[in-house]
Write a protein that holds these residues in place. Sequence first.
Motif, PDB file in Angstrom:
ATOM      1  N   ARG A   1       3.729   6.560  -3.072  1.00  0.00           N
ATOM      2  CA  ARG A   1       2.834   5.326  -3.042  1.00  0.00           C
ATOM      3  C   ARG A   1       1.854   5.004  -2.007  1.00  0.00           C
ATOM      4  O   ARG A   1       1.524   4.353  -1.400  1.00  0.00           O
ATOM      5  CB  ARG A   1       2.826   4.938  -4.481  1.00  0.00           C
ATOM      6  CG  ARG A   1       2.617   3.387  -4.235  1.00  0.00           C
ATOM      7  CD  ARG A   1       0.751   3.135  -4.492  1.00  0.00           C
ATOM      8  NE  ARG A   1       0.577   4.165  -5.444  1.00  0.00           N
ATOM      9  CZ  ARG A   1       0.207   3.329  -7.271  1.00  0.00           C
ATOM     10  NH1 ARG A   1       0.810   2.955  -7.173  1.00  0.00           N
ATOM     11  NH2 ARG A   1       0.008   4.474  -8.079  1.00  0.00           N
TER      12      ARG A   1
ATOM     13  N   GLU B   1       7.491   0.778  -3.589  1.00  0.00           N
ATOM     14  CA  GLU B   1       7.044   2.205  -4.784  1.00  0.00           C
ATOM     15  C   GLU B   1       7.542   3.075  -4.115  1.00  0.00           C
ATOM     16  O   GLU B   1       8.185   3.317  -3.953  1.00  0.00           O
ATOM     17  CB  GLU B   1       5.612   1.732  -4.304  1.00  0.00           C
ATOM     18  CG  GLU B   1       4.390   0.672  -5.278  1.00  0.00           C
ATOM     19  CD  GLU B   1       4.349   0.581  -6.424  1.00  0.00           C
ATOM     20  OE1 GLU B   1       4.058   1.601  -7.382  1.00  0.00           O
ATOM     21  OE2 GLU B   1       4.799  -0.839  -7.185  1.00  0.00           O
TER      22      GLU B   1
ATOM     23  N   GLU C   1      -0.424   1.282 -11.876  1.00  0.00           N
ATOM     24  CA  GLU C   1       1.058   0.802 -12.119  1.00  0.00           C
ATOM     25  C   GLU C   1       2.286   0.333 -11.492  1.00  0.00           C
ATOM     26  O   GLU C   1       2.986  -0.172 -10.886  1.00  0.00           O
ATOM     27  CB  GLU C   1       2.182   1.964 -12.788  1.00  0.00           C
ATOM     28  CG  GLU C   1       1.778   2.349 -13.987  1.00  0.00           C
ATOM     29  CD  GLU C   1       2.446   3.941 -14.314  1.00  0.00           C
ATOM     30  OE1 GLU C   1       3.542   4.449 -13.344  1.00  0.00           O
ATOM     31  OE2 GLU C   1       2.147   4.390 -15.134  1.00  0.00           O
ATOM     32  N   GLY C   2       1.228   0.151 -10.370  1.00  0.00           N
ATOM     33  CA  GLY C   2       1.840  -0.625  -8.496  1.00  0.00           C
ATOM     34  C   GLY C   2       2.377  -2.242  -9.120  1.00  0.00           C
ATOM     35  O   GLY C   2       1.484  -3.360  -9.891  1.00  0.00           O
ATOM     36  N   TYR C   3       3.325  -2.628  -8.284  1.00  0.00           N
ATOM     37  CA  TYR C   3       4.141  -3.877  -8.663  1.00  0.00           C
ATOM     38  C   TYR C   3       3.599  -4.648  -7.744  1.00  0.00           C
ATOM     39  O   TYR C   3       2.429  -4.207  -6.607  1.00  0.00           O
ATOM     40  CB  TYR C   3       5.653  -3.401  -9.289  1.00  0.00           C
ATOM     41  CG  TYR C   3       6.235  -3.683  -9.671  1.00  0.00           C
ATOM     42  CD1 TYR C   3       5.266  -3.068 -10.552  1.00  0.00           C
ATOM     43  CD2 TYR C   3       7.106  -3.791 -10.371  1.00  0.00           C
ATOM     44  CE1 TYR C   3       5.810  -2.301 -12.140  1.00  0.00           C
ATOM     45  CE2 TYR C   3       8.055  -4.184 -11.461  1.00  0.00           C
ATOM     46  CZ  TYR C   3       7.183  -3.234 -12.183  1.00  0.00           C
ATOM     47  OH  TYR C   3       7.566  -2.858 -13.456  1.00  0.00           O
TER      48      TYR C   3
ATOM     49  N   GLY D   1      -2.169  -4.202  -6.812  1.00  0.00           N
ATOM     50  CA  GLY D   1      -0.547  -3.069  -7.132  1.00  0.00           C
ATOM     51  C   GLY D   1      -1.736  -3.865  -8.626  1.00  0.00           C
ATOM     52  O   GLY D   1      -1.249  -5.054  -8.784  1.00  0.00           O
TER      53      GLY D   1
ATOM     54  N   ARG E   1       9.069  -2.006  -7.722  1.00  0.00           N
ATOM     55  CA  ARG E   1       9.097  -0.786  -8.728  1.00  0.00           C
ATOM     56  C   ARG E   1      10.536   0.282  -8.321  1.00  0.00           C
ATOM     57  O   ARG E   1      11.109   0.510 -10.053  1.00  0.00           O
ATOM     58  CB  ARG E   1       7.643  -0.224  -9.200  1.00  0.00           C
ATOM     59  CG  ARG E   1       7.856   1.200 -10.369  1.00  0.00           C
ATOM     60  CD  ARG E   1       5.970   0.992 -10.606  1.00  0.00           C
ATOM     61  NE  ARG E   1       5.383   1.749  -9.899  1.00  0.00           N
ATOM     62  CZ  ARG E   1       4.599   2.875  -9.389  1.00  0.00           C
ATOM     63  NH1 ARG E   1       5.239   3.816 -10.659  1.00  0.00           N
ATOM     64  NH2 ARG E   1       4.204   3.647  -8.463  1.00  0.00           N
ATOM     65  N   ASP E   2      10.868   0.588  -7.093  1.00  0.00           N
ATOM     66  CA  ASP E   2      11.660   1.104  -6.922  1.00  0.00           C
ATOM     67  C   ASP E   2      12.640   0.533  -7.368  1.00  0.00           C
ATOM     68  O   ASP E   2      13.204  -0.368  -6.014  1.00  0.00           O
ATOM     69  CB  ASP E   2      11.437   2.417  -5.770  1.00  0.00           C
ATOM     70  CG  ASP E   2      12.434   3.402  -6.015  1.00  0.00           C
ATOM     71  OD1 ASP E   2      13.584   3.415  -6.361  1.00  0.00           O
ATOM     72  OD2 ASP E   2      12.279   4.303  -4.902  1.00  0.00           O
TER      73      ASP E   2
ATOM     74  N   TYR F   1      -3.965  -0.446  -7.636  1.00  0.00           N
ATOM     75  CA  TYR F   1      -3.316   0.964  -7.303  1.00  0.00           C
ATOM     76  C   TYR F   1      -2.760   1.131  -9.022  1.00  0.00           C
ATOM     77  O   TYR F   1      -1.537   0.110  -9.316  1.00  0.00           O
ATOM     78  CB  TYR F   1      -1.443   0.690  -6.560  1.00  0.00           C
ATOM     79  CG  TYR F   1      -2.768   1.250  -5.387  1.00  0.00           C
ATOM     80  CD1 TYR F   1      -3.074   2.863  -4.979  1.00  0.00           C
ATOM     81  CD2 TYR F   1      -2.898   0.344  -4.290  1.00  0.00           C
ATOM     82  CE1 TYR F   1      -3.427   2.662  -3.615  1.00  0.00           C
ATOM     83  CE2 TYR F   1      -3.099   0.092  -3.393  1.00  0.00           C
ATOM     84  CZ  TYR F   1      -3.900   0.921  -2.760  1.00  0.00           C
ATOM     85  OH  TYR F   1      -4.181   1.739  -1.450  1.00  0.00           O
TER      86      TYR F   1
ATOM     87  N   ILE G   1       3.644  -3.510  -2.823  1.00  0.00           N
ATOM     88  CA  ILE G   1       3.040  -1.352  -2.581  1.00  0.00           C
ATOM     89  C   ILE G   1       3.151  -1.007  -1.757  1.00  0.00           C
ATOM     90  O   ILE G   1       3.347  -0.277  -1.743  1.00  0.00           O
ATOM     91  CB  ILE G   1       1.479  -1.839  -3.153  1.00  0.00           C
ATOM     92  CG1 ILE G   1       0.998  -2.689  -2.128  1.00  0.00           C
ATOM     93  CG2 ILE G   1       1.631  -2.371  -4.342  1.00  0.00           C
ATOM     94  CD1 ILE G   1      -0.354  -2.939  -2.611  1.00  0.00           C
TER      95      ILE G   1
END
Length: 378
Positions: free
Chosen positions: A359, A355, A346-348, A316, A266-267, A344, A351
């Motif tokens: 997270r 993230e 919105e977690g991809y 996620g 996600r990041d 979690y 995790i």
Amino acid sequence: MAISTAAIGPIARHHPIRWRRVTGPPRRVAVAVAAARKAIEGVSDELNAVAAENLDFAPARRRVRAAFADVQRRLDHFLFKMAPTGIQMEERYKTNSKGMEIFWKSWLPKPGTTTKAALFFCHGYGDTCTFFFEGIAKRIADAGYAVFAMDYPGFGLSQGLHGYIPSFDGMVDQVIERYAAIRGTKEVRGLQHFLLGQSMGGAVALKVHLKQPEVWGGVLLVAPMCKIAEEVTPPGPILKALSLMSYVLPEAKLFPLKNIGDLAFRDPEKRKVAEFNVISYADQMRLRTAVELTKATRDIESQLEKVCAPLLILHGAADKVTDPNVSKFLYAKASTKDKTLKLYAEGYHSILEGEPDERISSVINDIISWLDSHTETY
């Protein structure tokens, strides 16, 4: 395709393929050759040349890992920057009963700290236990746990053709063998032993537990691969064709995979850091590997009600690589009464690695809290 959505480790990267014909036995008539690895930003041409080496065999992977050791230590990632110090670490190679040299590593609590229990890690497809997991293991060890991890044959620093799983059950048996030897050592003999599996490693951990239901004090799963949803499974004729081809060209890199890196992290900044895991398997999936993963998920799905150990499942909620609904399915089917599922928001997929910092810290703390509560039980 089924495997692209259910069997990928947190940092695997995939590239297009090109084709060539070679002479030799029939099973090697056609092979897929990986495209050149994308250059890593901020790294010298010399190091990029090292990273582009053919990593089919372990000596090359070990050379590449050594060449990148200093660079990796300076990476700007929460797991590296915030890792506790003073953890006792050791790396070893051990020849197994199949004559293959297996890499494994330990992270023990700081000297003078009482060891609460032992945790044994099973990594994801294409991955290794010597990159992101280093930071995770140090935090868990700092909480009082002995942590052990190994690279499967053909992955990371262990011997074997890179990315090749000729038999999933055979690989599981080798995990059992190595971890049985470690469990017998004085450092952890008599302690409670737990399994931690991530992505494909979740399938490995479940298989280990199903083969040794009385051995493990609990199974912890992160975005596990334990069932392939019907809507993403290739039609039966295609699976049959792939299976037949795998007998002729088992090692060929012919199974198409999507590039799932952006779906896993996600990041975006942490996604860039993943490129430095230079010994991850980054090519198209080998045919026999793809068939074995499909067979493994079907076998696990048929045995989920036999999961009887205390169970923690972390996933996620926005994971597009392994479906969180599959974790819900596992939670519902497992026979154990001691089971926890945490999704979690919105977690991809990654995790534990991809993230926001808060997270990642939260997920690791959830693992430690669960271990604490179940260690005190015994």
